[in-house]
Write an enzyme that holds these catalytic residues in place. Structure first.
Site, PDB file in Angstrom:
ATOM      1  N   SER B  94       0.833  -1.204   0.000  1.00  0.00           N
ATOM      2  CA  SER B  94       0.000   0.000   0.000  1.00  0.00           C
ATOM      3  C   SER B  94       0.877   1.267   0.000  1.00  0.00           C
ATOM      4  O   SER B  94       1.745   1.395  -0.858  1.00  0.00           O
ATOM      5  CB  SER B  94      -0.924  -0.057   1.220  1.00  0.00           C
ATOM      6  OG  SER B  94      -1.887   0.943   1.155  1.00  0.00           O
ATOM      7  N   ASP B 216      -9.784  -4.122  -5.879  1.00  0.00           N
ATOM      8  CA  ASP B 216      -9.190  -3.374  -4.756  1.00  0.00           C
ATOM      9  C   ASP B 216      -9.673  -1.929  -4.839  1.00  0.00           C
ATOM     10  O   ASP B 216      -9.326  -1.198  -5.757  1.00  0.00           O
ATOM     11  CB  ASP B 216      -7.653  -3.446  -4.876  1.00  0.00           C
ATOM     12  CG  ASP B 216      -6.947  -2.683  -3.767  1.00  0.00           C
ATOM     13  OD1 ASP B 216      -7.643  -2.035  -2.940  1.00  0.00           O
ATOM     14  OD2 ASP B 216      -5.706  -2.745  -3.715  1.00  0.00           O
ATOM     15  N   HIS B 244      -7.635  -5.284  -0.742  1.00  0.00           N
ATOM     16  CA  HIS B 244      -6.430  -4.467  -0.622  1.00  0.00           C
ATOM     17  C   HIS B 244      -5.307  -5.183   0.129  1.00  0.00           C
ATOM     18  O   HIS B 244      -4.190  -4.675   0.169  1.00  0.00           O
ATOM     19  CB  HIS B 244      -6.780  -3.151   0.087  1.00  0.00           C
ATOM     20  CG  HIS B 244      -5.686  -2.140   0.057  1.00  0.00           C
ATOM     21  ND1 HIS B 244      -5.117  -1.675  -1.122  1.00  0.00           N
ATOM     22  CD2 HIS B 244      -5.018  -1.497   1.052  1.00  0.00           C
ATOM     23  CE1 HIS B 244      -4.174  -0.792  -0.841  1.00  0.00           C
ATOM     24  NE2 HIS B 244      -4.090  -0.674   0.474  1.00  0.00           N
TER      25      HIS B 244
END
Lengths: 398, 262
Positions: B94, B216, B244
């Site tokens: 991320s 996602d 995610h």
């Protein structure tokens, strides 16, 4: 007829709990998710809260029941948490209803896994938490209020500490100033008076050893100068005391008549100014509580001024008495009026009017006289016109 | 306090090369618990918590420094220097994909390989660029976090604050992996979701692998492809995993893709 207990029908009257009904109409919301995050099953209670039909929810992603911030938080916090510990407890979720509003809920979730530890379902139990959320909000508000109050308090404390430090510093400075003042006054008194005393002693020796008329005239003039200079030193010391902060101190003596003190001053002046006519009007039937030495100093100063500035053609009048509980001591003389502009500045230190060079002093006499009057709680005033100039000391005595 | 304590650095495994795993916004180094052990036989592995997260030293949190991702990137470079890293592998999930990007630009010799799991160089739409969120969405997120009631019961927030000196108590708290001081969470969210690192991508010299999840909402396929196109010579692998956090939901798939690349 014999009656029998109706057991069977009594039992029938008790409705048995239906698990399907318990699921659908439980007092909490139930929702199951498939591993891909889509809703597999939802109970009627939750549908009711969301104002949606089951078919509007089943098959949709659970996260779509949340608003955008909720989705981000779900993806970044709760979904990982479920994977890591297999459950989450007491998570606050805001769910969207069909009309776009949200309802505050608290959710617990747990994963249901199969024999091979594969994820089958994620089950959520959801409670309405409107009131709880309100309490939490109040708590948060209270915390931030408390924090602000604490910060303000700390600021106030800091200010206060600074104030106290400043005051302590000021006091210290005042104390240092007072010490300096006392030192200054002591030096003034000692260092100026001692040589003057030596000059005076020398003058007397000359007087004794040369008893001729010419020497006597010179030593008398010297004596007058010594007396005048001694007076100037006294004034300077009083001024230093008064101006440098201590104020002119008075030691009030109780129960003594003031008339003898005043009479002594008049006698001293008469002996040094035998040509001057001084008229006394004393009517002081009771005692006046004053610092006798200071009042004598003031009176002597006023008389000295009257002699120096007044007309020789008219007597100096001293009027002392008590009228309506107020003691007054007035010294008046004839001669020209003091101009109004000069009167305004008369009691200021170092003010000297138009006087002959020989009578010049420091301009402290009237300033000190007025300070003495004030130190007694009285006041010194002047009235001057073509007929007479009159200085009056007034002191309430009751 | 040393860098090791500040960032709660944990070392495992052995190997000629080192593999650094960095967690994203939300949780802590536990995000890698199903992936990292698979590499211990070939690599020395490094796990750490960003300052403000997990069991990092909360006292080291400096709002000004961590107002942008470069503050976090500086920490990564410091960690690399502390461990004397060269030719290492950086795996960032991320927002840490972009933190790793900045770190690799700052210290090119440190990381030879850059592996980005669900990266996004910008979350907010901008003209033709589709980040996935409107500016208002992010403002709403930040406002919710500022309100301090997002996600967790506010009444439990003091429990997070109360335990930084006693991590053993933290272990007993449920949800503790993903708990953060609310104020720090809000600032990390701001640094993350208002970041724009698109201009940095072409500067990356490291070999780069992008792992793209399906479905996602935080980092869409479109965003992953943008990253892929912007970094010269990068590779992209599309995972079957959805959501995610494939490192948690589909660790085997992530392990296999990473292993093939390194």
């Amino acid at each position: 007829m014999k009656s029998y207990p109706r057991w069977p029908s009594l039992c029938d009257a008790e409705p048995s709990e239906d698990l399907e009904d318990l699921f659908e109409n439980a007092p909490c919301g139930y929702l199951s998710m498939r591993p891909d995050g889509r809703v597999a099953k939802v109970n009627r209670t939750l549908c009711g809260w969301l104002d949606k039909q089951p078919e509007e929810i089943v098959g949709k992603r659970f996260r779509d029941l949340l608003n955008v911030p909720g989705r981000i938080f779900y993806e970044t916090h709760f979904a990982p948490l479920l994977r890591m510990q297999g459950f989450f407890n007491e998570v606050a979720l805001d769910l969207k209803t069909s009309d776009g509003s949200t309802i505050a809920t608290i959710a617990n979730a747990s994963e249901r896994r199969g024999d091979k530890d594969e994820l089958l379902f994620t089950r959520l139990t959801i409670f309405k938490a409107t009131e709880r959320r309100r309490y939490e909000r109040d708590l948060v508000d209270a915390q931030s209020t408390e924090r602000e109050a604490r910060l303000r308090l700390e600021e106030n404390n800091a200010d206060l500490t600074a104030d106290v430090a400043e005051q302590v510093a000021n006091r210290l400075l005042e104390k240092q100033n007072a010490d300096l003042r006392e030192q200054f006054i002591a030096v003034l008194g000692h260092d100026l008076r001692n040589p003057l005393a030596a000059i005076n002693a020398g003058r007397r020796m000359i007087e004794k050893s040369h008893p001729d008329a010419k020497t006597a005239r010179i030593t008398r003039l010297m004596g007058e100068s010594v007396t005048r200079m001694s007076g100037l030193i006294d004034n300077l010391m009083d001024f230093a005391r008064g101006r440098l902060g201590g104020g002119i101190g008075v030691e009030i003596r109780h129960g003594d008549r003031i008339e003898p003190t005043l009479a002594q001053v008049v006698n001293e002046i008469r002996s040094s100014h035998p040509d001057t006519e001084i008229e006394l009007r004393f009517d002081i039937p009771q005692t006046v509580d004053v610092d006798h030495a200071r009042v004598a100093q003031m009176f002597s100063n006023l008389l000295g001024n009257a002699i120096a500035h007044g007309s020789k053609a008219r007597p100096i009048v001293v009027d002392a008495g008590i009228v309506d509980g107020v003691f007054h001591l007035a010294v008046s003389n004839g001669g020209e009026a003091i101009p109004p502009a000069a009167i305004e500045r008369l009691f200021q230190p170092f003010y000297r009017g138009d006087v002959s060079p020989s009578s010049q002093g420091l301009g402290l006499g009237l300033y000190i006289a007025s300070q003495i009057a004030e130190a007694h709680g009285g006041q010194l005033d002047v009235n001057s016109d073509e007929i007479e100039t009159k200085f009056s000391f007034k002191l309430p005595i009751t | 306090m040393s860098v090791v304590e500040r960032n709660n650095i944990r070392l495992h495994g052995a190997g000629d090369r080192t593999m650094v795993f960095a967690h994203g916004f939300g949780c802590d180094q536990n995000m890698w618990r199903y992936v990292e052990p698979a590499f211990r036989h070939r690599f020395r592995t490094v796990l750490f918590d960003h300052v403000g997260a997990g069991h990092s030293d909360l006292a080291a949190y400096d709002a000004a420094k961590y107002a942008s991702l470069s503050g976090y990137a500086d920490d990564v470079v410091q960690i690399g220097r502390e461990l004397d890293l060269q030719n290492a592998v950086f795996v960032g999930h991320s927002v840490s994909a972009m933190i790793g990007t900045l770190a690799s630009i700052e210290a090119p010799e440190m990381f030879a390989d850059l592996i980005m799991v669900c990266p996004s160089p910008r979350y907010i739409d901008d003209g033709d660029y589709v980040g996935g969120f409107a500016a208002d969405d992010i403002e709403e997120l930040l406002a919710s976090l500022a309100d301090n009631h997002m996600g967790w019961s506010a009444a439990m927030a003091p429990a997070i604050m109360g335990n930084p000196d006693r991590p053993e108590l933290g272990e007993e708290l449920t949800n503790s992996f993903c708990r953060t001081d609310p104020e720090i969470a809000r600032q990390f969210a701001r640094a993350t979701f208002t970041s724009d690192n698109r201009a940095d991508l072409p500067k990356v010299k490291a070999r780069t692998l992008i792992l793209q999840s399906s479905d996602d909402i935080i980092a869409s396929e479109q965003v992953g492809e943008y990253v892929h196109k912007s970094i010269p010579g990068s590779r992209i692998v599309y995972l079957k995993a959805s959501g995610h956090c494939p490192n948690l939901s589909a660790p085997d798939e992530v392990i296999s893709a990473v292993a093939k690349f390194v």
